[in-house]
Design an enzyme around this catalytic site. Structure first.
Site, PDB file in Angstrom:
ATOM      1  N   ASP A 128      35.474  14.567 -15.669  1.00  0.00           N
ATOM      2  CA  ASP A 128      35.230  15.413 -14.500  1.00  0.00           C
ATOM      3  C   ASP A 128      35.987  16.726 -14.676  1.00  0.00           C
ATOM      4  OD1 ASP A 128      34.423  16.108 -11.849  1.00  0.00           O
ATOM      5  OD2 ASP A 128      36.440  15.570 -11.154  1.00  0.00           O
ATOM      6  N   TYR A 158      37.599   6.107 -10.664  1.00  0.00           N
ATOM      7  CA  TYR A 158      36.664   6.415  -9.584  1.00  0.00           C
ATOM      8  C   TYR A 158      36.203   5.152  -8.853  1.00  0.00           C
ATOM      9  CZ  TYR A 158      35.604  11.394 -10.275  1.00  0.00           C
ATOM     10  OH  TYR A 158      35.645  12.761 -10.319  1.00  0.00           O
ATOM     11  N   ASP A 171      34.565  20.792 -16.045  1.00  0.00           N
ATOM     12  CA  ASP A 171      34.690  22.040 -15.280  1.00  0.00           C
ATOM     13  C   ASP A 171      35.323  23.128 -16.148  1.00  0.00           C
ATOM     14  OD1 ASP A 171      33.573  20.899 -13.008  1.00  0.00           O
ATOM     15  OD2 ASP A 171      35.062  21.783 -11.664  1.00  0.00           O
ATOM     16  N   LYS A 222      44.785   9.249 -22.700  1.00  0.00           N
ATOM     17  CA  LYS A 222      46.214   9.496 -22.447  1.00  0.00           C
ATOM     18  C   LYS A 222      46.932   8.220 -22.900  1.00  0.00           C
ATOM     19  CE  LYS A 222      49.586  12.034 -20.771  1.00  0.00           C
ATOM     20  NZ  LYS A 222      50.011  13.320 -21.379  1.00  0.00           N
ATOM     21  N   ASP A 242      45.875  16.227 -22.078  1.00  0.00           N
ATOM     22  CA  ASP A 242      46.546  17.510 -21.806  1.00  0.00           C
ATOM     23  C   ASP A 242      46.323  18.475 -22.967  1.00  0.00           C
ATOM     24  OD1 ASP A 242      48.082  15.772 -23.339  1.00  0.00           O
ATOM     25  OD2 ASP A 242      49.995  16.308 -22.416  1.00  0.00           O
TER      26      ASP A 242
HETATM   27  C1  IPM Z   1      30.926  15.998 -10.568  1.00  0.00           C
HETATM   28  C2  IPM Z   1      31.468  16.137  -9.176  1.00  0.00           C
HETATM   29  C3  IPM Z   1      31.548  14.744  -8.550  1.00  0.00           C
HETATM   30  C4  IPM Z   1      32.505  13.914  -9.376  1.00  0.00           C
HETATM   31  C5  IPM Z   1      31.925  14.735  -7.045  1.00  0.00           C
HETATM   32  C6  IPM Z   1      31.015  15.595  -6.226  1.00  0.00           C
HETATM   33  C7  IPM Z   1      31.987  13.340  -6.497  1.00  0.00           C
HETATM   34  O1  IPM Z   1      32.692  16.786  -9.205  1.00  0.00           O
HETATM   35  O2  IPM Z   1      29.791  15.490 -10.709  1.00  0.00           O
HETATM   36  O3  IPM Z   1      31.600  16.425 -11.504  1.00  0.00           O
HETATM   37  O4  IPM Z   1      33.727  13.980  -9.173  1.00  0.00           O
HETATM   38  O5  IPM Z   1      32.028  13.198 -10.256  1.00  0.00           O
HETATM   39 MG    MG Z   2      33.242  17.552 -11.112  1.00  0.00          MG
END
Ligand code: IPM
Ligand code: MG
Length: 365
Positions: A247, A141, A251, A191, A223
């Site tokens: 990240d 990042y 999710d 990884k 993975d």
């Molecule tokens: C998160 C979001 C952020 C990230 C974005 C909005 C920059 O997806 O906080 O997970 O990728 O960190």
């Molecule tokens: Mg995110």
């Protein structure tokens, strides 16, 4: 002395979920003698529209002096075509890096009442309680060099995955400290079979583990970890991983709980100062419709009370109230599966406060 909290609503549903969190903080101030001073600031697309920058100097200054920061969400289609450094996401990433918020804690808890809202079978997710510890200020990042250049007559995009030993060490310590207070199991995700940077990650995490003889450490390739998270999520307790893997995995973990609308997060620096935010984004498709789930933001307030403001009892009360509104059958659209009552953002926020009030009178009775 009153604690200072900076509220940054941001974009999309950010202002709606923030309004509910603010009502809650005001309730805690007025009814629980919680000494707090609330301030607001602009961030993301909203800041760009007003000031021309996604992270105005004034916001950064306020963030530096606040005891804690609560952020709604940033981003939306209106700003997607802006140059990279002016996009709303840069506001969020700028706050993370300027304040050194390297340790991102993302708990994924499946509330019993919501197990059937998950896309996975109920028995796989019921009772799930895992914590993703994501490195937040390094890795791909932020690595340099980065950009888009022209090579041999065509454009080439490039980013750099880089971690210094000290960066890996401090996030590993953060993860073990969290694990120490839980079931003492850490899974480090990398990884290392392909990326040298994460080979170093594995080595350093293994070294740090020696300081925590009571904790068990295993390693997993990313993975496989993604697969295991949907195959048998309850095998995990604490997962520690890089910025980008965290990240993605967070999710996935969010969906295990039924909805990303339920997930809070804390981003801490080495002094325990923190920025708290729901894991969900700005959801422009439902913005302004009173449909957003405010619980992730309300649970972020609870994390803030616990981790930055030394108010563990209030944090517990807020958590109990969230349990109680779910037990009453209240559901926002994202967690509504047909049973119970489908409510809007405001009604959900009010119900949490009403339940806190009820808790209050039970305790003083
Ligand atoms: C998160 C979001 C952020 C990230 C974005 C909005 C920059 O997806 O906080 O997970 O990728 O960190
Ligand atoms: Mg995110």
């Amino acid at each position: 002395m009153a604690k200072k909290i900076l509220l940054l609503a941001g974009d999309g549903i950010g202002s709606e979920v923030m309004a509910e969190a603010e009502k809650l903080l005001i309730f805690l101030r007025d009814e629980h003698a919680f000494q707090v001073e609330l301030e607001s600031g602009l961030v993301g697309g909203a800041a760009y529209d007003e000031i021309g920058s996604p992270l105005p100097e004034d916001t950064l200054q306020k963030a530096r002096t606040a005891d804690a920061i609560l952020l709604g969400a940033v981003g939306g289609p209106a700003w997607e075509r802006l140059p990279f450094d002016q996009r709303p996401e840069r506001g969020l990433l700028g706050l993370r890096s300027e304040l050194g918020l390297f340790a991102n804690l993302r708990p994924a808890i499946t509330y019993t009442q919501l197990a059937d809202a998950s896309s996975l079978k109920t028995e796989l997710v019921a009772g799930l309680d895992l914590m993703i510890v994501r490195e937040l200020t390094g890795g791909i990042y932020f690595g340099q060099p980065r950009g888009i250049r022209t090579v041999g007559g065509e454009r080439e995009g490039f980013n750099t995955l880089v971690y210094r030993e000290s960066e890996i060490e401090r996030i590993a310590h953060a993860a073990f400290r969290v694990a120490d207070k839980r079931s003492k199991r850490v899974c480090s995700v990398d990884k290392a079979n392909v990326l040298e940077c994460t080979e170093l990650w594995r080595e350093v995490v293994t070294e740090v583990a020696k300081h925590y003889p009571g904790c068990e450490l295993i390693h997993m390739y990313v993975d496989n970890a993604a697969m295991q998270l949907v195959r048998q999520p309850k095998q995990f307790d604490v997962i520690v991983t890089t910025n980008m893997f965290g990240d993605i995995l967070s999710d996935i973990a969010a969906m295990l709980t039924g909805s990303i609308g339920m997930l809070p997060s804390a981003s801490l620096n080495d002094q325990g100062k923190g920025m708290y935010e729901p894991v969900h984004g700005s959801a422009p498709d439902i913005a302004g419709l009173d449909k957003a789930n405010p619980l992730a933001t309300i649970l972020s307030v609870s994390m803030m009370l616990r981790y930055s403001l030394d108010q563990a009892e209030l944090a517990d009360l807020v958590n109990q109230s969230v349990h109680s509104v779910l037990a009453q059958g209240l559901r926002t659209a994202d967690i509504f599966t047909g049973a119970g009552q489908c409510v809007g953002t405001k009604q959900m926020g009010d119900a949490v406060i009403a339940s806190l009030g009820a808790e209050n009178s039970r305790q003083s009775a």
